[in-house]
Design a protein around this motif. Sequence first.
Motif, PDB file in Angstrom:
ATOM      1  N   ALA A 140       0.762  -1.184  -0.125  1.00  0.00           N
ATOM      2  CA  ALA A 140       0.024  -0.118   0.008  1.00  0.00           C
ATOM      3  C   ALA A 140       0.967   1.270  -0.048  1.00  0.00           C
ATOM      4  CB  ALA A 140      -0.946  -0.091   1.293  1.00  0.00           C
ATOM      5  N   LYS A 141       0.450   2.364  -0.750  1.00  0.00           N
ATOM      6  CA  LYS A 141       1.268   3.474  -0.753  1.00  0.00           C
ATOM      7  C   LYS A 141       1.142   4.233   0.908  1.00  0.00           C
ATOM      8  CE  LYS A 141       1.562   7.896  -3.249  1.00  0.00           C
ATOM      9  NZ  LYS A 141       0.772   8.872  -4.048  1.00  0.00           N
ATOM     10  N   GLU A 142      -0.061   4.214   1.242  1.00  0.00           N
ATOM     11  CA  GLU A 142       0.129   4.797   2.642  1.00  0.00           C
ATOM     12  C   GLU A 142      -0.574   3.792   3.689  1.00  0.00           C
ATOM     13  OE1 GLU A 142      -2.148   8.468   1.820  1.00  0.00           O
ATOM     14  OE2 GLU A 142      -0.546   9.634   1.778  1.00  0.00           O
ATOM     15  N   LEU A 143      -0.343   3.747   4.903  1.00  0.00           N
ATOM     16  CA  LEU A 143      -0.909   2.949   5.935  1.00  0.00           C
ATOM     17  C   LEU A 143      -1.559   3.686   7.198  1.00  0.00           C
ATOM     18  CD1 LEU A 143       1.876   0.318   5.913  1.00  0.00           C
ATOM     19  CD2 LEU A 143      -0.220   0.028   4.841  1.00  0.00           C
ATOM     20  N   PRO A 144      -2.326   3.132   7.777  1.00  0.00           N
ATOM     21  CA  PRO A 144      -2.770   3.987   9.040  1.00  0.00           C
ATOM     22  C   PRO A 144      -1.716   3.792  10.014  1.00  0.00           C
ATOM     23  CG  PRO A 144      -4.361   2.185   8.277  1.00  0.00           C
ATOM     24  CD  PRO A 144      -3.240   1.988   7.630  1.00  0.00           C
ATOM     25  N   THR A 145      -1.707   4.976  10.840  1.00  0.00           N
ATOM     26  CA  THR A 145      -0.289   4.812  11.862  1.00  0.00           C
ATOM     27  C   THR A 145      -0.601   3.794  12.936  1.00  0.00           C
ATOM     28  OG1 THR A 145      -1.928   6.972  12.362  1.00  0.00           O
ATOM     29  CG2 THR A 145       0.431   7.058  12.229  1.00  0.00           C
ATOM     30  N   MET A 152      -3.381   8.553   7.524  1.00  0.00           N
ATOM     31  CA  MET A 152      -2.759   7.729   6.857  1.00  0.00           C
ATOM     32  C   MET A 152      -1.497   8.179   6.572  1.00  0.00           C
ATOM     33  SD  MET A 152      -4.611   5.370   6.020  1.00  0.00           S
ATOM     34  CE  MET A 152      -4.249   4.578   4.526  1.00  0.00           C
ATOM     35  N   VAL A 153      -0.243   7.447   6.659  1.00  0.00           N
ATOM     36  CA  VAL A 153       1.214   8.019   6.681  1.00  0.00           C
ATOM     37  C   VAL A 153       1.920   7.196   5.536  1.00  0.00           C
ATOM     38  CG1 VAL A 153       1.538   8.848   8.829  1.00  0.00           C
ATOM     39  CG2 VAL A 153       1.815   6.498   8.582  1.00  0.00           C
ATOM     40  N   ALA A 154       2.863   7.615   4.753  1.00  0.00           N
ATOM     41  CA  ALA A 154       3.550   7.101   3.741  1.00  0.00           C
ATOM     42  C   ALA A 154       3.952   5.722   4.504  1.00  0.00           C
ATOM     43  CB  ALA A 154       4.504   7.847   3.014  1.00  0.00           C
ATOM     44  N   ASN A 155       3.857   4.841   3.586  1.00  0.00           N
ATOM     45  CA  ASN A 155       4.351   3.492   3.825  1.00  0.00           C
ATOM     46  C   ASN A 155       6.011   3.408   4.006  1.00  0.00           C
ATOM     47  OD1 ASN A 155       5.182   0.713   4.098  1.00  0.00           O
ATOM     48  ND2 ASN A 155       3.606   0.077   2.481  1.00  0.00           N
ATOM     49  N   VAL A 220      -1.455   1.509  -4.887  1.00  0.00           N
ATOM     50  CA  VAL A 220      -0.255   0.843  -4.671  1.00  0.00           C
ATOM     51  C   VAL A 220       0.858   1.626  -4.519  1.00  0.00           C
ATOM     52  CG1 VAL A 220       1.117  -0.751  -5.934  1.00  0.00           C
ATOM     53  CG2 VAL A 220      -1.265  -1.182  -5.921  1.00  0.00           C
ATOM     54  N   ARG A 221       2.058   1.303  -3.803  1.00  0.00           N
ATOM     55  CA  ARG A 221       3.248   2.087  -3.494  1.00  0.00           C
ATOM     56  C   ARG A 221       3.742   2.441  -5.053  1.00  0.00           C
ATOM     57  NH1 ARG A 221       6.638  -0.983   0.940  1.00  0.00           N
ATOM     58  NH2 ARG A 221       7.730   1.049   1.203  1.00  0.00           N
ATOM     59  N   GLU A 222       4.376   3.689  -5.101  1.00  0.00           N
ATOM     60  CA  GLU A 222       4.986   4.450  -6.049  1.00  0.00           C
ATOM     61  C   GLU A 222       6.335   4.798  -5.802  1.00  0.00           C
ATOM     62  OE1 GLU A 222       2.289   7.587  -6.720  1.00  0.00           O
ATOM     63  OE2 GLU A 222       0.774   6.407  -7.650  1.00  0.00           O
ATOM     64  N   ASP A 223       7.076   3.991  -4.660  1.00  0.00           N
ATOM     65  CA  ASP A 223       8.225   4.413  -4.208  1.00  0.00           C
ATOM     66  C   ASP A 223       9.372   3.392  -4.662  1.00  0.00           C
ATOM     67  OD1 ASP A 223       7.490   2.535  -2.678  1.00  0.00           O
ATOM     68  OD2 ASP A 223       7.871   3.582  -0.705  1.00  0.00           O
ATOM     69  N   GLY A 224       8.957   2.691  -5.759  1.00  0.00           N
ATOM     70  CA  GLY A 224       9.894   1.491  -6.451  1.00  0.00           C
ATOM     71  C   GLY A 224       9.809   0.249  -5.700  1.00  0.00           C
TER      72      GLY A 224
END
Lengths: 352, 430
Positions: A140-145, A152-155, A220-224
């Motif tokens: 996931a791109k962002e997850l709950p704390t 939502m914070v960045a994964n 979905v994550r976009e950080d590679g």
Amino acid sequence: MRLVWRHAAAKAVSAAGEANSDAAASTARSEIRIVGSSTVYPFSTKVAQEFKNKTGVNVVVESTGSGGGHKLFCDGAGMDTPDITNSSRRQKESELAACHANGVDEVVEVMIGYDGIVIGNLREGPEFNLSLKQVYQAFAKELPTSDDDCTMVANGYNNWSEIDPSLPNETIEGYGPPPTSGTRDAFVEIAMEGGAKAYPCLAALADSDEDAFLAAAHTVREDGRWIDSGENDNVIVQTLVNTPTAVGVFGYSFLAQNTDKIKGATVDGAEPSFENITTGDYPISRSLFFYVKASHMEEIPAIRQYALEFLSDEAAGEGGYLEEIGLVPATDEARAAYRDAVVTGTGYAHEE
Amino acid sequence: MSSGSPHTTARAVAMLKKRRRANSVFHALGVAAIAFAIAALVWLMSSIVGTGISAFTQNVITFEVVLDEEELDPSGERDPDALRLANYRAVVQDALYERFDVGDDRQRRQEAFGLVSTSGATDIIRQQVFTDPSLVGTTMTVTAPVSDDLDQYLKGNLTTDIDESLRRVSDNQIAWAQELKASGEIKSQFNWTLFTAPDSRDPELAGVAGAIVGSLLTMLVTFVLAFPLGVGAAVYLEEYAPKNRMTDFVEININNLAAVPSIVFGLLGLAVFLNFFGMPRSAPLVGGIVLAFMTFPTIMIATRAALKAVPSGIYDGALSLGASHTQAVFHHKLPNAAPGILTGSIIGMARALGETAPLLMIGMVAFVTEIPSSITEPASALPVQIFLWSDSAEVAWEERTSAAILILLAFMIVINGAAIWLRSKLEKRW
């Protein structure tokens, strides 16, 4: 614009007179036209081949993707439109509405079986025993704390073992299909959504604000850490062979054909196997469909025979030729029901 | 002039050295570029040939089947159409269960049946019984391809040093296959199927014949449309059209057309020929028209260049002997430009032969069970076939895909060879 053109063409043809329409009638096609999902394509072509051997009727199967297939299929009822569309998901309400609006009155729905979606890696690579929640946490791109705080914070997970110490100490690197793919849709809708609902606050959000939930669950994550790898599942399998630490997301039939190179991760304790997908114990599986125009079955009887061949015991029964190439067929009762629908040409309606 | 030759001063010597260095650097770069290109080509070819070469042979198995009347024709009427629909799978299964004496063990039964191409064997029997119903009740000898997995094993493309449960071939199957190979019941032969069969879902039965015929029909349509149009337009623009803003504008647009991505032509084909004119989907006719749009500017540009290259003396000589402008162009300039026109056309056609993207939009990216026999029948094309095969799950597709690429390359080489031969045959030196 296109509609205007078509009407102009229709006028031109009718103006050209009787001779023209006679010619059109005599050149009516004899082959069966199928479009749609690339996931159903291997099964559809197998049936097409057997059907051609048995009856001599030519069958043309195009791999256009589920969405493209429904669009072509619902474009009109004329014989220049496809007879059947394959789909790796159920036809959407809007698509059925488009069918009805364009004069396709009766659409017969046939569910042919199930397709598991596998999270696999190289056979020599580490073992993955995942839960849906962990799949969600990994991609996931962002997850709950936390479980109760849905800010939502960045994964931030970079390693599998950061998610859970029982997972391998390897960098998260997932290769999967792009958003245009039906496999991706199913992965996101079943695995990611299922995993998101493991957070109580997100599960609550799903009831109160569905749009916000879907945005949280589907992105979905976009950080590679997740890499879109094209519609070609073979490419993903090849990538896994060359990248021992990576995982890939692809259809079960590709795992079945490549067990000497690739293994599938267990999800919620269930292995991706033929039995587990049939029983539904393996959580990430979806139904495969095809849709037939009832009016075309009247026009070209071979279409009905093709649909019945798809549902026959020789094809989809135990030990049938579809099972040989990796389809997990529908139950005998379900097949009998769909056979009836095909024989009577009964259209279906969306219950939702 | 006081200090003699300019090459003796320190500055001149330094400059000379610099010039020579520049010379040798460029030389080295040139050699490196060529070496890189050759290395890339060798690497590509050896990888394709290495994978694809084994697809030109196929292992076949010979066994006897009993064409049981109870099973195939319970009514006893010998109706060919009913016989065609009969269950030949059961006949093949019975024959193999018998041959390997597997009893009722489900696992061993599957292994025995898995030795042979299930669709291949059943269809060979089916078509023979269909043409000769009197075969029912007799015993016949069938030679069918072995299953794709066994074929891959016998060719050494499958690893066997892993756990049996993960393998595509089991220990039993390996033992049986070795025994059959020793007795000659399994043998390797040239894979004619690859060249004579249409596409198939099963790698051991798949061929490129349908795709080759589809490509040829498409190219025929392309040539018939693009060649006269391209040459005609070039002759007009070069020899007849006034040189003004209008013709400049046309020229710029045609040159731009040559640079348009091919998928755009596919979209054009979909919108205009399929939706507006209602032409049949997946037909080489439409494919040919779409590719002709793509090829036409290439031919036109090549033709104009070839016409420009004809020495003006040829044209002037014709005029001075009393020929009209049209006579001078068509009797003298055009024949002299022929080698350039043909080379340009053939290169344009070769490019069109390798296209997939525009064909996607008009439905030629398709599985077609029949070899097409006219330009309006559904067809696929060779590059499309390669694309579809590469997307399939079975291991055996890997070698078939490479083999299909080799066949496409052979086509290209023949076409380009023809271009070179024509050029050298027709070329004139002034």
